[in-house]
Design an enzyme around this catalytic site. Structure first.
Site, PDB file in Angstrom:
ATOM      1  N   CYS A 224    -103.544  45.067  -6.605  1.00 28.40           N
ATOM      2  CA  CYS A 224    -103.881  46.189  -5.728  1.00 28.40           C
ATOM      3  C   CYS A 224    -105.257  45.969  -5.114  1.00 28.40           C
ATOM      4  CB  CYS A 224    -103.857  47.496  -6.519  1.00 28.40           C
ATOM      5  SG  CYS A 224    -104.203  48.940  -5.485  1.00 28.40           S
TER       6      CYS A 224
ATOM      7  N   CYS B 205    -106.838  48.319  -3.246  1.00 31.63           N
ATOM      8  CA  CYS B 205    -107.497  49.583  -2.886  1.00 31.63           C
ATOM      9  C   CYS B 205    -108.920  49.626  -3.451  1.00 31.63           C
ATOM     10  CB  CYS B 205    -106.674  50.786  -3.354  1.00 31.63           C
ATOM     11  SG  CYS B 205    -106.947  51.292  -5.053  1.00 31.63           S
TER      12      CYS B 205
ATOM     13  N   CYS C 170    -109.171  51.420  -7.584  1.00 31.04           N
ATOM     14  CA  CYS C 170    -108.747  50.809  -8.846  1.00 31.04           C
ATOM     15  C   CYS C 170    -109.869  49.962  -9.447  1.00 31.04           C
ATOM     16  CB  CYS C 170    -107.520  49.922  -8.637  1.00 31.04           C
ATOM     17  SG  CYS C 170    -105.993  50.838  -8.364  1.00 31.04           S
TER      18      CYS C 170
END
Length: 188
Positions: A48, A50, A53
């Site tokens: 991920c 993003c 996180c």
């Protein structure tokens, strides 16, 4: 030179063990670590990009998946946990001492992913959890300061280790979200 995507995937994807049924997540504290027991394998495990996180030092991506909420239990040193940002949809519970995110929980009962907790399988004491199956929010690494002109190299490296890069979630999870939105809109 290879980009440090994440320590658990940089040299390729290590497949999980058949029958893995969970274990204990442990934060990075040397003394009195937070421990969370998970009674399930990880589903939809993915890299991920993003900005919310938790990522190991130097990594561009996190590796995160979901488990049923009722299979997650804080078993040691829960007093060290705090929610990173209470305004976020995913309430990320992190160790106040080392900063590691132990689990993320969605409290909004009308959210499509309510009932699932987000975990970082690399924190399991036990080996064998499900391997990542795709990369999500790839372009979001730019928001963390990654140079936009390096994105084609990132996507090529992700593909070279056997993951499909997406700038959202994979099609299966996007279908779940769209189906949930449709059902919410047409509930009456």
């Amino acid at each position: 030179m290879a980009i440090l995507l994440h320590p658990t995937i940089n040299d390729g994807i290590k497949q999980g063990a058949e029958g893995f049924s969970g274990g204990t997540l442990v934060c990075r504290c040397a003394d009195n670590p937070v421990k969370v027991t998970v009674g399930s394998n990880v589903m939809h495990n993915h890299a991920c990009g993003c900005t919310k996180c938790w990522k190991p030092e130097g990594a561009v991506f996190s590796v995160v998946g979901v488990v049923p909420r009722d299979k997650v239990r804080v078993t040691e040193n829960g007093n060290k946990l705090a929610i990173v940002d209470p305004a976020m949809t995913i309430q990320r519970h992190a160790c106040k001492a080392c900063g590691v995110h132990m689990y993320g929980r969605i409290e909004n009962e009308s959210h499509a992913f309510h009932g699932l907790d987000f975990i970082h399988a690399e924190l399991f004491e036990e080996a064998g959890s499900a391997a990542p199956g795709f990369a999500a929010f790839v372009s979001s690494i730019i928001e963390s300061g990654f140079a936009p002109e390096g994105m084609s190299k990132v996507r090529a490296q992700i593909e070279s280790i056997g993951l499909q890069p997406y700038d959202c979630l994979n099609p299966t999870l996007m279908d779940v979200l769209a189906t949930h939105a449709y059902k919410q809109a047409h509930a009456n």
